[in-house]
Design an enzyme around this catalytic site. Structure first.
Site, PDB file in Angstrom:
ATOM      1  N   GLU A   1      46.189  53.369  53.841  1.00 44.95           N
ATOM      2  CA  GLU A   1      46.611  52.856  52.332  1.00 44.95           C
ATOM      3  C   GLU A   1      45.277  52.856  51.475  1.00 44.95           C
ATOM      4  O   GLU A   1      45.047  53.425  50.556  1.00 44.95           O
ATOM      5  CB  GLU A   1      47.548  52.002  51.932  1.00 44.95           C
ATOM      6  CG  GLU A   1      48.774  52.335  52.515  1.00 44.95           C
ATOM      7  CD  GLU A   1      49.649  53.401  51.582  1.00 44.95           C
ATOM      8  OE1 GLU A   1      48.993  53.642  50.516  1.00 44.95           O
ATOM      9  OE2 GLU A   1      50.511  54.028  52.120  1.00 44.95           O
TER      10      GLU A   1
ATOM     11  N   TYR B   1      49.743  48.031  44.331  1.00 46.18           N
ATOM     12  CA  TYR B   1      50.096  49.590  44.859  1.00 46.18           C
ATOM     13  C   TYR B   1      50.089  49.164  46.305  1.00 46.18           C
ATOM     14  O   TYR B   1      50.979  49.334  47.165  1.00 46.18           O
ATOM     15  CB  TYR B   1      49.353  50.841  44.453  1.00 46.18           C
ATOM     16  CG  TYR B   1      49.784  51.809  45.559  1.00 46.18           C
ATOM     17  CD1 TYR B   1      50.755  52.305  45.378  1.00 46.18           C
ATOM     18  CD2 TYR B   1      48.732  51.836  46.337  1.00 46.18           C
ATOM     19  CE1 TYR B   1      51.289  53.261  46.520  1.00 46.18           C
ATOM     20  CE2 TYR B   1      49.070  53.102  47.333  1.00 46.18           C
ATOM     21  CZ  TYR B   1      50.355  53.727  47.238  1.00 46.18           C
ATOM     22  OH  TYR B   1      50.504  54.501  48.388  1.00 46.18           O
TER      23      TYR B   1
ATOM     24  N   ASP C   1      51.989  54.453  42.486  1.00 50.89           N
ATOM     25  CA  ASP C   1      50.607  55.203  42.429  1.00 50.89           C
ATOM     26  C   ASP C   1      50.746  56.417  41.829  1.00 50.89           C
ATOM     27  O   ASP C   1      51.698  56.417  41.014  1.00 50.89           O
ATOM     28  CB  ASP C   1      50.196  55.535  43.994  1.00 50.89           C
ATOM     29  CG  ASP C   1      51.020  56.787  44.600  1.00 50.89           C
ATOM     30  OD1 ASP C   1      52.078  56.937  44.030  1.00 50.89           O
ATOM     31  OD2 ASP C   1      50.629  57.213  45.403  1.00 50.89           O
TER      32      ASP C   1
END
Length: 359
Positions: free
Chosen positions: A44, A125, A143
């Site tokens: 991520e 996020y 996102d």
């Protein structure tokens, strides 16, 4: 306020169709092999501002170098930055290492959304993504893909460039997220935005949730999401000197340990304000450093784009005859052989110049 966006949405049907579609078409990505929170965190962080195809080889190499948080926590700057070299936004790598150190101090990866959010460089996020994918916690992970999908599904015209808009989208996703399979739900939204509900020319006829999409039914999918344009980038003109001595070594300097591209290595470069011809300006700047310049050859002009600035680099190859002490004695410079260049993290902008010379 949130009710107006979801009052027409069949939430159960939306969840079902999205999750079934995700399980049937999801891409085979290396961070999806299991629910290891560390692997998911690394992916991520890498995927911020970077496309999946670009990230995959970096991710695989990074995980071989640092398979555990303990290994990453112990990494020195040179090894870390070399592993990240080319991905850009290098503060991500340093924050990731700091997160690994925090995790080691905690005695293991935190298992609550609140604790994950405390890790260095982890925002709403990323915390949402790790929490839902690794631990099946039903929290939103908003996102760019999710902004786009949900703005169209629910016809949300709020400007996604404004920070306060995130709260609206997080509230919407919190209301519609699956509590039975939050991992597949959040990844399904991401996958849908990446492959079907694209910024331009979305593939609406292939969309698994077309039935629920208000923008599709109203014919306004091309108007959403609403996003104001970012401020213009500042241009910075530089003159770059690729200095090579009679031993085949390049002269580089190390950038400061804070700020843009901290601790990376670079060729000598100087900000150019146009007071003289670039070549004359460069020779003058080099005169205190390189005493015996044999030749100065123009390489080319290269642009390197950051989020808020552009480097415009007029570049020259400088051949010199010198003793080490002449350059090193009073300056923070380093001679690196061609073979050693692969061991040092060289700023990406200068890698392009070097490749141009070598080719």
């Amino acid at each position: 306020m949130i009710e107006q966006y979801i009052e027409h949405l069949d939430i159960d049907g939306f969840q079902r169709d999205l999750i079934q579609w995700y399980h049937s078409v999801k891409r085979d990505l290396p961070w999806r092999i299991n629910q290891d929170p560390y692997r998911i965190l690394v992916s991520e962080i890498m995927l911020q501002q970077t496309q999946v195809a670009t990230v995959i080889p970096y991710y695989e190499r990074f995980m071989k170098l640092f398979p555990t948080t303990k290994g990453l926590a112990m990494a020195d700057d040179q090894t870390l930055l070399k592993a990240w070299e080319g991905l850009g936004y290098y503060s991500r790598a340093r924050n990731l290492r700091e997160s690994a150190r925090m995790i080691e101090e905690m005695g293991g990866f935190p298992k609550t959304h609140e604790e994950i959010l405390k890790l260095k460089g982890v925002g709403p996020y990323t915390a949402g993504a790790v929490s839902s994918i690794a631990f099946d916690i039903p929290v939103p992970a908003v996102d760019g893909n999710v902004f786009r999908v949900m703005s169209r599904v629910c016809c949300i015209y709020e400007d996604i460039a404004k920070a306060k808009t995130r709260k609206t989208f997080e509230a919407v996703v919190s209301r519609v997220i699956s509590h039975e399979d939050p991992s597949a739900f959040n990844q399904g939204l991401m996958e849908l935005g990446a492959t079907i509900c694209t910024p331009k020319s979305p593939k609406c006829l292939q969309c698994p949730v077309q039935f629920y999409c208000q923008a599709y039914h109203q014919g306004v999918d091309d108007l959403l999401p609403v996003k104001t344009k970012a401020t213009s980038q500042t241009k910075m003109k530089l003159v770059v000197a690729v200095v090579k001595n009679q031993h085949g070594e390049y002269l580089v300097s190390k950038r400061p340990n804070t700020g843009l591209l901290a601790n990376f290595y670079e060729f000598l470069n100087f900000e150019y304000l146009g007071e003289k011809e670039p070549k004359e300006f460069l020779v003058e700047k080099l005169s205190p450093i390189c005493k015996k310049v044999e030749s100065v050859q123009f390489i080319g002009t290269f642009n390197h784009v950051f989020s808020h600035r552009i480097w415009e680099m007029e570049s020259y190859f400088i051949s010199i005859q010198t003793g080490y002490e002449e350059v090193i004695a009073e300056n923070d410079y380093l001679w690196i052989s061609e073979q050693q260049m692969t061991d040092y993290p060289l700023v990406t902008a200068h890698q392009r110049i070097l490749k141009n010379i070598e080719s």
